[in-house]
Write an enzyme that holds these catalytic residues in place. Sequence first.
Site, mmCIF file in Angstrom:
data_model
loop_
_atom_site.group_PDB
_atom_site.id
_atom_site.type_symbol
_atom_site.label_atom_id
_atom_site.label_comp_id
_atom_site.label_asym_id
_atom_site.label_seq_id
_atom_site.Cartn_x
_atom_site.Cartn_y
_atom_site.Cartn_z
ATOM 1 N N PRO A 51 40.731 36.646 39.505
ATOM 2 C CA PRO A 51 40.157 35.366 39.915
ATOM 3 C C PRO A 51 40.634 34.231 38.996
ATOM 4 C CG PRO A 51 38.455 37.056 39.822
ATOM 5 C CD PRO A 51 39.699 37.660 39.228
ATOM 6 N N ALA A 110 48.069 33.402 32.518
ATOM 7 C CA ALA A 110 48.976 34.108 31.596
ATOM 8 C C ALA A 110 49.548 35.357 32.267
ATOM 9 C CB ALA A 110 48.233 34.473 30.315
ATOM 10 N N ALA A 111 48.739 36.017 33.107
ATOM 11 C CA ALA A 111 49.225 37.237 33.764
ATOM 12 C C ALA A 111 50.355 36.907 34.742
ATOM 13 C CB ALA A 111 48.079 37.948 34.481
ATOM 14 N N SER A 145 44.221 34.750 34.418
ATOM 15 C CA SER A 145 45.075 34.758 35.611
ATOM 16 C C SER A 145 46.399 34.018 35.371
ATOM 17 C CB SER A 145 44.354 34.158 36.814
ATOM 18 O OG SER A 145 44.005 32.828 36.544
ATOM 19 N N GLY A 190 38.311 33.081 33.099
ATOM 20 C CA GLY A 190 38.337 33.647 31.750
ATOM 21 C C GLY A 190 38.997 35.003 31.715
ATOM 22 N N ASP A 226 45.608 35.240 24.736
ATOM 23 C CA ASP A 226 45.700 35.659 26.143
ATOM 24 C C ASP A 226 47.076 36.236 26.461
ATOM 25 O OD1 ASP A 226 43.201 34.535 26.402
ATOM 26 O OD2 ASP A 226 43.677 33.471 28.253
#
Length: 311
Positions: A98, A107-108, A105, A102, A149
Amino acid sequence: MTLATAPGKCILFGEHAVVYGRPAIAIPLPQLRARVDIQTLEGPAAQGLRIQASDIGVDAWLHELAPDDPLRRIVELTLTALQAKTPELQIHVHSDIPIASGMGSGAAVSVALARGLSRHLGAPLSNRRVSELAFDVEKLHHGTPSGIDNTVIAYEKGVYYTQEAGPEIFQISGDLRIVIGDTGVPSPTREAVRLVREAWQRHPADYEGIFDQIGAIVRTARSALLDEGGADVGKLMDENQTLLERLQVSNPALRALISAARDAGAKGAKLSGAGLGGIMIALPPHGQGDLIRSSLEQAGAVRTYLAEFEA
Ligand code: PMV
């Protein structure tokens, strides 16, 4: 076709204080992932690099995106790192994580893209390099990110992290289960980080004192997670939450879920990430993860997860 993925993450201890040089602990959430697939374009369709990210309504050639668009930035940074010209590619981006919750999302997506693109071009970048590139993009979202992160997501391992020393890969001893509850309120990371900075500038001694106390909790939590039977992790979560309240980054939606988890028997609970929305985490008693999840859902969580780590 090249596929690459990267996990979500959650911060267990130390958010905000980590921006001021104190340690923090974060773990990956392997069940929530950003994914990219990359295909070489050929024939008349080959007019540059096309990005489709249907979750966020993007379907554009690279040059059509704004120069500071995070997708454009990570592609350009990766191409620069590889000393490559813009190739003719079609990239699909999808994420189960989502947005603004927090759970990392942004950084991924950056990590999955840098990893996928470098692999597709035959020059896979190391986790460290991928993390550095994602960090540069994080600066667009956050202003002054600590780097935790991109680190936990690129290495996909638990990390004990300080800005100065970087990541220490963290092996939890014993099993750890964490329940995550999402308030559904978007967490404005940049705004929360800015509010803390302004308050720190007004009351430096008070804020430095709070950051020191958080740092001490994180160090104790590290030992507790390393040797079973150490300090009480749940109690440390509660103590960290009290200090996050003093930093004024909690809010009513987070408090409602934290109270619900504690009332249902959680050993401890706190917000996770920037706060002012986003997610909270709770430590369930053994075998009680589902009970804590349903209590969070009854108290208004829009999503809940059980993250399990085995030693
Ligand atoms: O909300 P998130 O998951 O982006 O976490 C932010 C964590 C902070 O410590 C508040 C900021 C940072 O850069 O570490």
